[in-house]
Enzyme design. Structure first.
Site, mmCIF file in Angstrom:
data_model
loop_
_atom_site.group_PDB
_atom_site.id
_atom_site.type_symbol
_atom_site.label_atom_id
_atom_site.label_comp_id
_atom_site.label_asym_id
_atom_site.label_seq_id
_atom_site.Cartn_x
_atom_site.Cartn_y
_atom_site.Cartn_z
ATOM 1 N N HIS A 221 0.845 -1.331 -0.136
ATOM 2 C CA HIS A 221 -0.095 -0.048 0.046
ATOM 3 C C HIS A 221 0.734 1.373 -0.039
ATOM 4 O O HIS A 221 0.365 2.241 -0.482
ATOM 5 C CB HIS A 221 -1.019 0.159 1.124
ATOM 6 C CG HIS A 221 -2.132 -0.974 1.070
ATOM 7 N ND1 HIS A 221 -2.243 -2.298 1.232
ATOM 8 C CD2 HIS A 221 -3.449 -0.566 0.501
ATOM 9 C CE1 HIS A 221 -3.657 -2.580 1.057
ATOM 10 N NE2 HIS A 221 -4.146 -1.699 0.499
ATOM 11 N N GLY A 222 2.128 1.113 0.346
ATOM 12 C CA GLY A 222 2.875 2.598 0.399
ATOM 13 C C GLY A 222 4.149 2.430 1.220
ATOM 14 O O GLY A 222 4.340 1.342 2.220
#
Length: 468
Positions: free
Chosen positions: A320-321
């Site tokens: 996700h990041g």
């Protein structure tokens, strides 16, 4: 360009559909591929080259693996090279800065990282091309020899920038032959309008409350304000992302494809395990099939099963990041999933259903704080305010105003986050026959008109998952 924009709704999409349907069937993949490249290049005129490289790279790898399958060592080398190449591209653009920052912090260095913007959808299309190569190597699918068909699969604009993650095997047959009927097109239009309304009318409006709360200095927030804000974000991210997924699925049907459903009312779940079977289903399925099971899944004993779960949830957060807050967010959910596998799920099933539901919502809402704040320290401080540590007490005038101004909208969104509205629509159709169908279609038309009017007059139109 996003689906919830006037230029997409009234220029790009009608033009793409018109050219697509006027073209002979044998040219439709080429039309779709070309339209997808234009769609992507509209916002990423430079980085479209990266996507094209990934397409050519894995198309060639698939062909080579198929050609040299009888030479197992060579096929394995090609396979490993493909995986490493894909991960290198994803790692360079998404994680290089994060790695350099942590090396600097750990060793006291001052290395400079390139400040490169993240190419749109790189996490999604990289996972798709990787899964294709894996399936070809394992013999689950045959290598696609038509480059245009493979390019249409990778670059397909309905699900290019935000999923769902579509495995090649799920639509391989549809790339060769697909039938578009008026009924399927109408079903696709329903999915698209429903998703557009969720995104524009629901997510955007409740998002304004979260934007206001998040911009307020932490020391000025009350417990009520903090809970109202994160509840607003909880609803915003669901209607934002599920709305976009619904639009993608609807567009797929308009072009003759069946994409997998990505959300199944996750907020009605009674456990974290159930929540992740309902939330971002395609991502969970990808990690289960291409990471968890190859690691051994639950077949090698409890200790290795727990190890596998830890790896999967670490990677889920990292996907996700590139920040520690995302990693902690992934491990946070991994801990609860693990606890449920060990003992907690048995307790939840024995207790009243409302207890499991309340437990799940509490864990999820707190988890969204970790997800939303880029700095882990800021997330921890906000959670502290939620539970009365710091801030301005339980409530103040601003908090009460926010509650009165947004309470009705929150209740409406809570209802629409359940299957109830769709069940009511189906009952109306069944009970009132043709009149009911006309009434439901009228609701869709009104939703489209209201969404369009909102887009004309409103500048606040974010899409939260574009940063992934």
């Amino acid at each position: 360009m996003v689906f919830s924009s006037l230029i997409f709704l009234f220029q790009f999409l009608p033009t793409a559909l018109l050219v697509y349907y006027l073209s002979p069937k044998k040219l439709r993949n080429a039309v779709l591929f070309t339209a997808s490249l234009i769609f992507y290049a509209w916002g990423e005129p430079v980085y479209v080259v990266i996507m094209l490289f990934s397409t050519v790279f894995d198309y060639a790898n698939g062909i080579l693996i198929g050609k040299y399958r009888h030479r197992k060592s060579l096929a394995k080398v090609i396979f490993i090279s493909s995986i490493c190449g894909n991960l290198a591209i994803l790692g360079f653009f998404k994680y290089a800065g994060f790695v350099v920052e942590n090396i600097n912090a750990l060793f006291g260095l001052h290395l400079q990282a390139l400040d490169l913007p993240l190419p749109l959808g790189i996490s999604f299309y990289t996972f798709q091309t990787m899964s294709y190569v894996v399936d070809v190597y394992l013999g689950k699918v045959k290598a696609q020899r038509n480059f245009i068909a493979f390019g249409a699969y990778v670059a397909m604009f309905p699900q290019l920038v935000a999923g769902p993650i579509v495995k090649y095997g799920d639509i391989a047959g549809q790339l060769v032959s697909r039938e578009v009927t008026l009924e399927r097109f109408g079903e696709g239009a329903e999915w698209f309008i429903r998703g557009l309304a969720k995104k524009v009318l629901l997510a955007n409006n409740i998002g304004l409350l979260w934007t206001s709360v998040k911009s307020t200095p932490l020391e000025e927030l009350t417990v009520l304000s903090a809970w109202l804000g994160i509840l607003a974000f909880t609803l915003q991210i669901y209607f934002d992302f599920s709305g976009y997924s619904d639009m993608a699925r609807g567009l797929g049907k308009m072009f003759g494809f069946d994409f997998p459903e990505n959300f199944k009312y996750p907020y009605i779940s009674k456990s974290i395990t159930e929540f992740w079977r309902r939330w971002h289903i395609s991502l969970g399925s990808w990690f289960r099939e291409y990471v968890y099971i190859p690691l051994g899944g639950n077949r090698l004993g409890l200790r290795k099963q727990l190890r596998n779960l830890l790896i999967v949830w670490f990677l889920t957060g990292l996907w996700h990041g590139a920040s520690w807050s995302f990693i902690v967010w992934g491990l946070y959910f991994g801990c609860f999933v693990t606890a449920e596998k060990l003992f907690l799920l048995k307790w939840l099933t024995r207790g009243p259903s409302w207890a499991g539901h309340l437990y799940t919502l509490l864990i999820v809402v707190v988890g969204w704080v970790l997800f939303e704040f880029e700095q882990l320290s800021a997330a921890v401080a906000f959670i502290g305010t939620m539970f009365g540590f710091g801030g301005q007490g339980l409530a103040n005038g601003q908090a009460l105003y926010d509650l009165s101004a947004n309470g009705g909208l929150i209740v409406l969104l809570v209802v629409f986050a359940t299957p109830l509205p769709m069940k009511m629509a189906e009952r109306i159709k069944d009970r009132w026959n043709q009149g009911g169908v006309i009434g439901v279609l009228a609701c869709y038309f009104i939703s489209l008109v209201l969404s369009t009017a909102y887009l004309v007059n409103e500048s606040y139109n974010p899409f939260l998952y574009f940063r992934f």
